[in-house]
Motif scaffolding. Structure first.
Motif, PDB file in Angstrom:
ATOM      1  N   ALA A  14      14.174  -6.547   3.671  1.00 26.58           N
ATOM      2  CA  ALA A  14      13.345  -7.315   2.734  1.00 26.58           C
ATOM      3  C   ALA A  14      12.274  -6.409   2.126  1.00 26.58           C
ATOM      4  O   ALA A  14      11.742  -5.517   2.794  1.00 26.58           O
ATOM      5  CB  ALA A  14      12.685  -8.490   3.445  1.00 26.58           C
ATOM      6  N   GLU A  15      11.965  -6.652   0.870  1.00 24.44           N
ATOM      7  CA  GLU A  15      10.925  -5.866   0.200  1.00 24.44           C
ATOM      8  C   GLU A  15       9.552  -6.454   0.496  1.00 24.44           C
ATOM      9  O   GLU A  15       9.397  -7.671   0.594  1.00 24.44           O
ATOM     10  CB  GLU A  15      11.177  -5.839  -1.302  1.00 24.44           C
ATOM     11  CG  GLU A  15      12.419  -5.054  -1.667  1.00 24.44           C
ATOM     12  CD  GLU A  15      12.543  -4.847  -3.162  1.00 24.44           C
ATOM     13  OE1 GLU A  15      11.514  -4.882  -3.860  1.00 24.44           O
ATOM     14  OE2 GLU A  15      13.668  -4.644  -3.602  1.00 24.44           O
ATOM     15  N   TYR A  16       8.591  -5.579   0.613  1.00 24.32           N
ATOM     16  CA  TYR A  16       7.207  -5.993   0.830  1.00 24.32           C
ATOM     17  C   TYR A  16       6.292  -4.888   0.348  1.00 24.32           C
ATOM     18  O   TYR A  16       6.716  -3.762   0.146  1.00 24.32           O
ATOM     19  CB  TYR A  16       6.961  -6.296   2.312  1.00 24.32           C
ATOM     20  CG  TYR A  16       6.837  -5.068   3.190  1.00 24.32           C
ATOM     21  CD1 TYR A  16       5.600  -4.656   3.658  1.00 24.32           C
ATOM     22  CD2 TYR A  16       7.954  -4.315   3.532  1.00 24.32           C
ATOM     23  CE1 TYR A  16       5.485  -3.524   4.456  1.00 24.32           C
ATOM     24  CE2 TYR A  16       7.853  -3.190   4.325  1.00 24.32           C
ATOM     25  CZ  TYR A  16       6.613  -2.806   4.785  1.00 24.32           C
ATOM     26  OH  TYR A  16       6.492  -1.685   5.559  1.00 24.32           O
ATOM     27  N   GLN A  17       5.043  -5.231   0.153  1.00 23.13           N
ATOM     28  CA  GLN A  17       4.016  -4.266  -0.252  1.00 23.13           C
ATOM     29  C   GLN A  17       3.149  -3.961   0.962  1.00 23.13           C
ATOM     30  O   GLN A  17       2.759  -4.868   1.686  1.00 23.13           O
ATOM     31  CB  GLN A  17       3.129  -4.854  -1.351  1.00 23.13           C
ATOM     32  CG  GLN A  17       3.840  -5.205  -2.620  1.00 23.13           C
ATOM     33  CD  GLN A  17       3.972  -4.005  -3.528  1.00 23.13           C
ATOM     34  OE1 GLN A  17       3.166  -3.095  -3.460  1.00 23.13           O
ATOM     35  NE2 GLN A  17       4.992  -4.006  -4.355  1.00 23.13           N
ATOM     36  N   ASP A  18       2.861  -2.706   1.174  1.00 26.65           N
ATOM     37  CA  ASP A  18       1.919  -2.295   2.208  1.00 26.65           C
ATOM     38  C   ASP A  18       0.587  -2.044   1.520  1.00 26.65           C
ATOM     39  O   ASP A  18       0.476  -1.134   0.701  1.00 26.65           O
ATOM     40  CB  ASP A  18       2.405  -1.016   2.881  1.00 26.65           C
ATOM     41  CG  ASP A  18       2.456  -1.125   4.376  1.00 26.65           C
ATOM     42  OD1 ASP A  18       1.798  -2.017   4.931  1.00 26.65           O
ATOM     43  OD2 ASP A  18       3.152  -0.310   4.993  1.00 26.65           O
ATOM     44  N   GLU A  19      -0.398  -2.853   1.805  1.00 20.33           N
ATOM     45  CA  GLU A  19      -1.728  -2.685   1.210  1.00 20.33           C
ATOM     46  C   GLU A  19      -2.660  -2.146   2.291  1.00 20.33           C
ATOM     47  O   GLU A  19      -3.058  -2.869   3.202  1.00 20.33           O
ATOM     48  CB  GLU A  19      -2.242  -4.020   0.681  1.00 20.33           C
ATOM     49  CG  GLU A  19      -3.548  -3.916  -0.061  1.00 20.33           C
ATOM     50  CD  GLU A  19      -3.975  -5.258  -0.621  1.00 20.33           C
ATOM     51  OE1 GLU A  19      -5.092  -5.692  -0.286  1.00 20.33           O
ATOM     52  OE2 GLU A  19      -3.185  -5.866  -1.366  1.00 20.33           O
ATOM     53  N   PHE A  20      -2.955  -0.858   2.183  1.00 22.89           N
ATOM     54  CA  PHE A  20      -3.812  -0.231   3.181  1.00 22.89           C
ATOM     55  C   PHE A  20      -5.281  -0.502   2.877  1.00 22.89           C
ATOM     56  O   PHE A  20      -5.720  -0.370   1.743  1.00 22.89           O
ATOM     57  CB  PHE A  20      -3.564   1.270   3.242  1.00 22.89           C
ATOM     58  CG  PHE A  20      -2.182   1.614   3.714  1.00 22.89           C
ATOM     59  CD1 PHE A  20      -1.785   1.292   4.996  1.00 22.89           C
ATOM     60  CD2 PHE A  20      -1.285   2.237   2.874  1.00 22.89           C
ATOM     61  CE1 PHE A  20      -0.512   1.598   5.440  1.00 22.89           C
ATOM     62  CE2 PHE A  20      -0.007   2.551   3.305  1.00 22.89           C
ATOM     63  CZ  PHE A  20       0.382   2.226   4.594  1.00 22.89           C
ATOM     64  N   VAL A  21      -6.021  -0.875   3.912  1.00 26.77           N
ATOM     65  CA  VAL A  21      -7.451  -1.152   3.797  1.00 26.77           C
ATOM     66  C   VAL A  21      -8.191  -0.020   4.492  1.00 26.77           C
ATOM     67  O   VAL A  21      -7.987   0.215   5.690  1.00 26.77           O
ATOM     68  CB  VAL A  21      -7.804  -2.503   4.460  1.00 26.77           C
ATOM     69  CG1 VAL A  21      -9.297  -2.741   4.421  1.00 26.77           C
ATOM     70  CG2 VAL A  21      -7.053  -3.633   3.782  1.00 26.77           C
TER      71      VAL A  21
END
Length: 82
Positions: free
Chosen positions: A26-33
């Motif tokens: 599955a596709e997803y976005q990794d949003e690093f904080v």
């Protein structure tokens, strides 16, 4: 389906969630904080916790809750108890 995982740029609690997405394909976005941005972002999160997964119009926090959700969504939770 759009999914975004918010977590620090580290393995930690977010890694198992990333692995489920990778294995499922599955596709997803990794949003690093970044640690510098964390105090400002913390106030916007439910329970002020990370990792945070935004998926299907919902926000989920707490690693085990997220793993149970994505595991069931992508077919990794058995329906037969035996």
């Amino acid at each position: 389906m759009s999914a975004t995982l918010q977590y620090f740029p580290a393995y930690g609690r977010g890694e198992a969630i990333r692995l489920v997405f990778q294995i499922s394909g599955a596709e997803y976005q990794d949003e690093f904080v970044s640690f510098e941005d964390w105090p400002g972002i913390k106030e916007t999160l439910e329970f002020q916790r990370m990792p945070c997964l935004r998926i299907d119009g919902h926000s989920l926090v707490e690693t085990q809750s997220i793993l149970r959700y994505v595991g069931a969504k992508f077919g990794f939770v058995p329906t037969d108890l035996y």
